[in-house]
Design an enzyme around this catalytic site. Structure first.
Site, mmCIF file in Angstrom:
data_model
loop_
_atom_site.group_PDB
_atom_site.id
_atom_site.type_symbol
_atom_site.label_atom_id
_atom_site.label_comp_id
_atom_site.label_asym_id
_atom_site.label_seq_id
_atom_site.Cartn_x
_atom_site.Cartn_y
_atom_site.Cartn_z
ATOM 1 N N SER A 104 0.832 -1.195 0.000
ATOM 2 C CA SER A 104 0.000 0.000 0.000
ATOM 3 C C SER A 104 0.875 1.257 0.000
ATOM 4 O O SER A 104 1.796 1.383 0.805
ATOM 5 C CB SER A 104 -0.895 -0.015 1.228
ATOM 6 O OG SER A 104 -1.659 1.155 1.236
ATOM 7 N N GLY A 105 0.598 2.164 -0.910
ATOM 8 C CA GLY A 105 1.341 3.416 -0.972
ATOM 9 C C GLY A 105 2.597 3.330 -1.817
ATOM 10 O O GLY A 105 3.371 4.276 -1.887
ATOM 11 N N THR A 109 -1.520 2.542 -8.089
ATOM 12 C CA THR A 109 -2.625 3.206 -8.766
ATOM 13 C C THR A 109 -2.107 4.327 -9.663
ATOM 14 O O THR A 109 -2.579 4.500 -10.789
ATOM 15 C CB THR A 109 -3.626 3.748 -7.732
ATOM 16 O OG1 THR A 109 -4.016 2.652 -6.913
ATOM 17 C CG2 THR A 109 -4.835 4.349 -8.381
ATOM 18 N N ASN A 156 -1.400 5.522 3.129
ATOM 19 C CA ASN A 156 -1.561 6.179 1.819
ATOM 20 C C ASN A 156 -2.795 7.071 1.872
ATOM 21 O O ASN A 156 -3.868 6.627 2.268
ATOM 22 C CB ASN A 156 -1.730 5.085 0.760
ATOM 23 C CG ASN A 156 -1.852 5.645 -0.635
ATOM 24 O OD1 ASN A 156 -1.860 6.869 -0.826
ATOM 25 N ND2 ASN A 156 -1.955 4.762 -1.606
ATOM 26 N N SER A 159 -5.598 5.539 -0.666
ATOM 27 C CA SER A 159 -5.387 4.097 -0.751
ATOM 28 C C SER A 159 -6.586 3.421 -1.406
ATOM 29 O O SER A 159 -7.733 3.693 -1.052
ATOM 30 C CB SER A 159 -5.180 3.554 0.658
ATOM 31 O OG SER A 159 -4.934 2.182 0.582
ATOM 32 N N SER A 160 -6.298 2.559 -2.378
ATOM 33 C CA SER A 160 -7.396 1.823 -3.020
ATOM 34 C C SER A 160 -7.878 0.761 -2.040
ATOM 35 O O SER A 160 -7.104 -0.093 -1.635
ATOM 36 C CB SER A 160 -6.899 1.144 -4.301
ATOM 37 O OG SER A 160 -6.071 2.004 -5.031
ATOM 38 N N GLY A 387 -1.737 -4.299 -2.202
ATOM 39 C CA GLY A 387 -0.467 -4.961 -1.911
ATOM 40 C C GLY A 387 -0.508 -5.675 -0.571
ATOM 41 O O GLY A 387 -1.457 -5.555 0.196
ATOM 42 N N GLU A 389 -0.179 -6.651 3.107
ATOM 43 C CA GLU A 389 -0.397 -5.764 4.258
ATOM 44 C C GLU A 389 -0.044 -6.466 5.570
ATOM 45 O O GLU A 389 -0.499 -7.580 5.814
ATOM 46 C CB GLU A 389 -1.874 -5.322 4.325
ATOM 47 C CG GLU A 389 -2.230 -4.320 3.243
ATOM 48 C CD GLU A 389 -3.656 -3.799 3.331
ATOM 49 O OE1 GLU A 389 -4.439 -4.335 4.132
ATOM 50 O OE2 GLU A 389 -3.975 -2.862 2.578
HETATM 51 N N1 LIG Z 1 5.054 8.295 -10.002
HETATM 52 C C1 LIG Z 1 4.702 9.065 -8.964
HETATM 53 N N2 LIG Z 1 5.004 10.366 -8.963
HETATM 54 C C2 LIG Z 1 4.670 11.148 -7.937
HETATM 55 N N3 LIG Z 1 4.016 10.711 -6.853
HETATM 56 C C3 LIG Z 1 3.671 9.424 -6.793
HETATM 57 C C4 LIG Z 1 3.996 8.521 -7.847
HETATM 58 N N4 LIG Z 1 3.542 7.305 -7.508
HETATM 59 C C5 LIG Z 1 2.955 7.436 -6.309
HETATM 60 N N5 LIG Z 1 3.035 8.701 -5.871
HETATM 61 C C6 LIG Z 1 2.507 9.243 -4.608
HETATM 62 O O1 LIG Z 1 2.255 8.159 -3.742
HETATM 63 C C7 LIG Z 1 0.874 8.122 -3.369
HETATM 64 C C8 LIG Z 1 0.410 6.694 -3.254
HETATM 65 O O2 LIG Z 1 0.389 6.087 -4.520
HETATM 66 P P1 LIG Z 1 -0.745 5.092 -4.954
HETATM 67 O O3 LIG Z 1 -2.044 5.550 -4.496
HETATM 68 O O4 LIG Z 1 -0.548 4.828 -6.381
HETATM 69 O O5 LIG Z 1 -0.333 3.808 -4.121
HETATM 70 P P2 LIG Z 1 -0.946 2.374 -4.212
HETATM 71 O O6 LIG Z 1 0.193 1.467 -4.438
HETATM 72 O O7 LIG Z 1 -2.029 2.346 -5.201
HETATM 73 O O8 LIG Z 1 -1.492 2.124 -2.785
HETATM 74 P P3 LIG Z 1 -2.761 1.309 -2.292
HETATM 75 O O9 LIG Z 1 -2.390 -0.108 -2.322
HETATM 76 O O10 LIG Z 1 -2.959 1.815 -0.947
HETATM 77 O O11 LIG Z 1 -3.838 1.683 -3.200
HETATM 78 C C9 LIG Z 1 0.165 8.913 -4.418
HETATM 79 O O12 LIG Z 1 -0.988 9.476 -3.908
HETATM 80 C C10 LIG Z 1 1.189 9.939 -4.827
HETATM 81 O O13 LIG Z 1 1.158 11.010 -3.939
HETATM 82 MG MG LIG Z 2 -3.982 2.127 -5.106
#
Ligand SMILES: Nc1ncnc2c1ncn2[C@@H]1O[C@H](COP(=O)(O)OP(=O)(O)OP(=O)(O)O)[C@@H](O)[C@H]1O
Ligand SMILES: [Mg+2]
Length: 1003
Positions: A104-105, A109, A156, A159-160, A387, A389
């Site tokens: 997560s984070g 996404t 996050n 977070s999805s 992811g 957890e």
């Molecule tokens: N390529 C990137 N450039 C800039 N910031 C990013 C990038 N990737 C992620 N982030 C930052 O990290 C945060 C978390 O990313 P994201 O929501 O994609 O995580 P995730 O892996 O989907 O988590 P989860 O499993 O909780 O959904 C985003 O809101 C953004 O602020």
């Molecule tokens: Mg996500």
């Protein structure tokens, strides 16, 4: 093996590391992270580190930079992997998928969004409106899903809280035609309770912040989220998100996707209902529960468009069918009422979410697809799923999520590690086996039928009577006690961080996770009293009713026990893996550099752990030892045979493998390949790239060559066709000519014996080619016929005939009556019949003249009436010889009154009637106007003999046929008009104003 980056940025591909250890790996990862090089390859796998800051990596120029390029031509990027997946799909019509994993984070996404944006940007070069609209809806659907499925967590801010797998469909041109979204296990418990520092789903805050005053009023809502039990805890959690602005964005997206006003309102009604439900409290009265805030009850009823009483009843009672088909109502206890309320709130949110996904699916579904027109429908799938957890307290949701990650890891192992190595073995390639941890054993621990944790859990749920969570741990201990990856306090009494009967622990591939068992049974059962379903089904609002179709069932209907949450999840995971397995996979492995969301902090330990459990080192090892590319010999040959003289266009070697070897040898790639039993293996992508480049260079020539051959073939075909046409035409023409000639011969066979010598025979129509021939034939035939006729004429008749012909030619049909039927005797004055009384006088006079003038022959003679110089009528005779025209006076023994040489005569005028007027036009403009005496029609004879004579002497003679007739008399213009008169016996001239009138007997 990306190039074009200088060494200060570390290695762009982990495969290039000098020494493959975890330390080196992490050092490289750190160097790159610190230099904002967040992407690194392991062959075709992208390792992505969350930068926690905006880096200028995703602009239009970047997209152009990566478009159509090979992976190794540019620095590592998500765009490169997206392009590779897209190219593979387009080139080989293969379905591909991009699996994005990480905790997560870690940026999954975000990565999925960049990938989608890239695909949208490079497709539809023709800017077709319908494709643009598909792309727009696909991109827009994201923010709706995020509003309802994402929440702020401690890890996050966005977070999805659901798993998402999205298929994008493409037509044969590679343009998107639609898509489909599968959603997995929404974390619905968040609706009613959130951990400290976390929030409920974004949608609630967006509604409260962004909804208009009117809207909130209509839903009986207040703007302050701390007023609501379900959102007030989240108010302390600071987020970087702007709920108010996002509300507008989401609203706009729903409108663009075609959600109706009614649907959008219904969505917000569900949210309002949940918020109200959260504030609903109960009192107790004896054993049963009462609603303490009745106003809220009626507001809920109004918002859901149901009856207040029904809402109250549903919240406080449940209907139970007795065995005998009767139905009884059972009042809830306080605890049951609370449980029912929360279950209801969770269920309607989950239902709402699924409904939204399905609604989006309906919009983005591929429409009007006809494979015969649009070609093969190919798909790129993008998987963005939660992811691994490990929380302080892990519950049922973490259990499911971690099981999901086990499954995906298994898929990764299957495709990248196991199958790869198995293939080298199968193909007989020399290979040093790379060891890796196969997590199948953990997958089995969870999902195996009868023995797995899910089965044990389901059994516990099905057991009648009270099975507590504690009893569940006991059962698991008993059944799984010997499993290497399962333990509990009872099995390992020294592990003090677990409590007896409360915790169990799974040794996941990514680490140990201790699960707190309480709530497992309940969450797995996922009970919602039927009454709630019926309540919603009976809503007047059609959208709400639509969300709850099973509310239609009667209470007495016996239903199958619903599948448990874990079983449903397991089935969806198995289906997902099956779906992914048949696609060509591309991986993005996301790494979270620190828990502080810091763009500069590289938490070594956190990263090491992720690198370890993602199996990245094994991945590099297999990759390093392995080959980037492989293909069966014949396919390789088909693609590259044009790059080698021995194989183009066809090789003469005994096998394809040898032909492939010839290609490789010619290019000097021997060191970079291995020959398997059925496939060639190529170690580095550059080799392939060089082959591709050469192939592309050869293409124009091949195309030209093919065009040349094809054009030649076409021309030859056309030529053959033309020749055939000409042959047929020639034969046809010959046939037509022959048929025509045969017909002529048939028709004219007997003309010799026919009385009219074939004049009455109708000529057949000649073919075009014989038209001139036909004319010649007709001419010849006429001549022949004439000859036949003339042949039979007596020589004595010849002058007469010639004169008649000359007359006919002169009249040209202008005078009907010209005495052709008569016998033309010419010298009528010497005829006893015609001139009985004065014949001898005439003959004497004529002989005298003959002696004097020495003419040869008499052409014509007759009595005439003429006009004299005093415009009076005189009876005279005319004698026309071969040299002169004499005017004789019969009254004076035919004395010659005037001699006119024929050479002075220029023409004759007669009328078209029956009269005998004839005017001799002369050169001296003193024309002779006469009318032949008697009733015999001799005008024609005069014209005929003179015309014949003039023709014989090559002199012109103009014959005019008109009435009145113009003439010159002594230099003056005169008009002679002929008029019929019944009573007129002899013709007579009368002077009139313009000349003369000849009165002619009408008989
Ligand atoms: N390529 C990137 N450039 C800039 N910031 C990013 C990038 N990737 C992620 N982030 C930052 O990290 C945060 C978390 O990313 P994201 O929501 O994609 O995580 P995730 O892996 O989907 O988590 P989860 O499993 O909780 O959904 C985003 O809101 C953004 O602020
Ligand atoms: Mg996500």
């Amino acid at each position: 093996m990306a190039e074009q980056e200088s060494s200060e940025y570390g290695k762009a591909d982990f495969v290039l590391l000098d020494c493959l250890t975890a330390e080196e790996f992490l050092a490289n990862l750190r160097v790159r992270f610190e230099k904002n090089r967040i992407y690194t390859y392991i062959g075709e796998v992208v390792v992505s580190v969350n930068p926690y800051q905006q880096i200028d990596l995703y602009g239009k120029d970047m997209i152009e930079h990566y478009k159509g390029r090979e992976l190794y031509e540019r620095p590592p990027h998500l765009y490169a992997i997206a392009d590779a997946a897209y190219k593979a799909m387009k080139r080989r019509a293969k379905d591909t998928c991009i699996v994005i994993s990480g905790e997560s984070g870690s940026g999954k996404t975000e990565a999925s969004k960049y990938i989608m944006q890239y695909i949208a940007a490079i497709t539809n070069p023709g800017q077709r409106v319908e494709v643009e609209s598909v792309k727009n809806t696909l991109l827009k659907s994201n923010c709706i899903l995020e509003a309802f499925g994402n929440a702020k967590t401690n890890r996050n801010d966005n977070s999805s809280r659901f798993g998402k797998y999205m298929d994008i469909n493409f037509d044969f041109k590679g343009d998107p035609t639609g898509g489909h979204i599968n959603n997995y296990l929404l974390e619905k418990s968040r609706v009613i309770v959130q951990q400290a520092g976390e929030r409920n789903f974004h949608s609630f805050y967006q509604l409260l912040q962004g909804g208009s005053d009117d809207m909130l009023q209509g839903l009986y809502l207040q703007r302050d989220a701390s007023e609501y039990a379900f959102t007030k805890d989240g108010m302390t959690a600071a987020t970087g998100t702007n709920d108010k602005a996002n509300f507008k964005i989401v609203m706009n997206a729903m409108q663009v996707l075609g959600f109706s006003e009614e649907e959008i309102t219904a969505i917000y009604k569900v949210l309002a209902t949940i918020l109200h439900l959260g504030n609903l409290t109960f009192d107790t009265e004896g054993d049963t529960a009462l609603v303490s805030n009745g106003r809220l009850l009626s507001q809920i009823a109004e918002v859901t468009m149901t009856e207040t009483d029904s809402v109250r009843k549903t919240l406080l009672h449940r209907t139970v069918a007795t065995g005998g088909g009767d139905v009884i109502e059972k009042a809830h206890t306080y605890r049951e009422a609370l449980y029912g309320r929360d279950a209801f709130a969770k269920a309607i949110y989950e239902r709402l979410f699924c409904w939204i996904v399905e609604r989006i699916n309906a919009v983005i579904a591929v429409k009007g697809y006809d494979p015969r027109v649009h070609g093969k429908n190919t798909v790129i799938g993008v998987l963005d799923i939660y992811g691994f957890e490990i929380f302080d307290s892990n519950s049922f949701e973490q259990f499911c999520i971690n099981y999901c990650n086990e499954k995906l890891q298994q898929l990764f192992i299957e495709l990248i590690l196991r199958q790869e190595q198995a293939e080298y073995q199968r193909e007989g390639i020399e290979w040093q086996h790379v060891d890796y941890f196969n997590n199948q054993i953990i997958v089995d621990l969870v999902e195996q039928p009868h023995k797995g944790i899910i089965s044990i859990l389901d059994e516990a749920c099905m057991t009648v009577g009270k099975v507590t969570d504690t009893m569940l741990v006991d059962t698991m201990d008993a059944k799984l006690g010997k499993h290497a990856h399962y333990t509990s306090r009872k099995l390992a009494p020294t592990e003090k961080d677990m409590e007896f009967n409360k915790h169990f622990r799974i040794k996941h591939y990514a680490g140990q996770v201790t699960y707190a068992v309480d709530g497992f049974i309940d969450k797995n059962k996922d009970n919602l009293y039927q009454d709630f379903k019926r309540l919603m089904y009976n809503s007047v609002n059609p959208v709400l009713k639509d969300m709850w179709p099973e509310g239609e069932m009667s209470i007495t209907e016996v239903t199958k026990r619903p599948l448990t949450a874990a079983t449903l999840f397991r089935s969806s995971m198995i289906a997902l893996v099956v779906n992914l397995e048949c696609k060509e996979p591309y991986y993005v492995r996301c790494i979270k550099p620190n828990d502080q969301k810091s763009p500069v902090l590289f938490d070594y330990e956190r990263c090491r752990h992720q690198v370890e459990y993602l199996g990245l080192l094994e991945n590099v090892r297999v990759r390093r030892a392995g080959f980037a590319y492989r293909q069966p010999y014949h396919r390789f040959l088909l693609r590259y045979k044009m790059t080698c003289e021995y194989t183009w266009p066809n090789h003469l070697m005994p096998t394809d493998a040898e032909a492939v070897r010839a290609i490789i040898d010619q290019h000097g790639f021997q060191q970079d390949v291995a020959y398997g039993k059925t496939k060639i293996f190529i170690r580095t992508p550059q080799t392939l790239f060089e082959l591709e480049t050469e192939r592309a260079e050869k293409f124009p020539f091949i195309v030209l060559f093919l065009q040349k051959i094809w054009r030649g073939t076409l021309a030859r075909k056309r030529c053959r066709g033309m020749r055939a046409v000409y042959t047929i035409m020639t034969h046809y023409k010959t046939y037509k000519v022959k048929a025509y000639l045969m017909e002529i011969m048939k028709r004219f066979q007997n003309v010799r014996s026919m009385s009219d010598y074939g004049k009455s025979v109708v000529w057949p129509t000649p073919p075009t080619v014989l038209v001139p021939f036909d004319e010649n034939m007709k001419y010849l035939f006429r001549r022949w016929r004439a000859r036949q006729i003339v042949k039979n004429i007596a020589p004595s008749d010849m002058p007469q005939i010639k004169a008649k012909i000359a007359a006919m030619d002169s009249f040209l049909g202008r005078r009907q009556d010209w005495g052709v039927q008569r016998s033309w005797e010419r010298d009528y004055l010497s005829s006893a019949k015609d001139n009985p009384e004065m014949m001898s006088q005439y003959v004497t006079a004529m002989n005298r003249l003959k002696l004097k003038e020495r003419f040869n022959s008499v052409l014509f003679s007759a009595h005439v009436r003429k006009i004299n110089r005093f415009n009076k009528c005189e009876d005279r005779a005319i004698l026309i010889t071969d040299q002169y025209l004499y005017k004789l006076d019969p009254a004076k023994c035919y004395k010659n009154m005037k001699t006119l040489p024929l050479t002075l005569v220029t023409g004759l005028s007669v009328t078209d009637g029956r009269d005998q007027l004839i005017i001799f036009h002369t050169r001296g403009n003193d024309d002779l106007v006469v009318c032949l005496q008697g009733n015999a029609n001799r005008v024609g004879e005069v014209v005929g003999v003179l015309a014949n004579h003039f023709t014989n002497h090559n002199l012109p003679l103009l014959v005019k046929v008109c009435n009145p007739v113009q003439c010159q008399m002594r230099g003056r213009q005169r008009t002679v008009l002929v008029e019929m008169r019944i009573e007129q016996t002899d013709p007579d001239f009368k002077k009139n104003r313009t000349g003369f009138t000849l009165y002619w007997s009408g008989i």
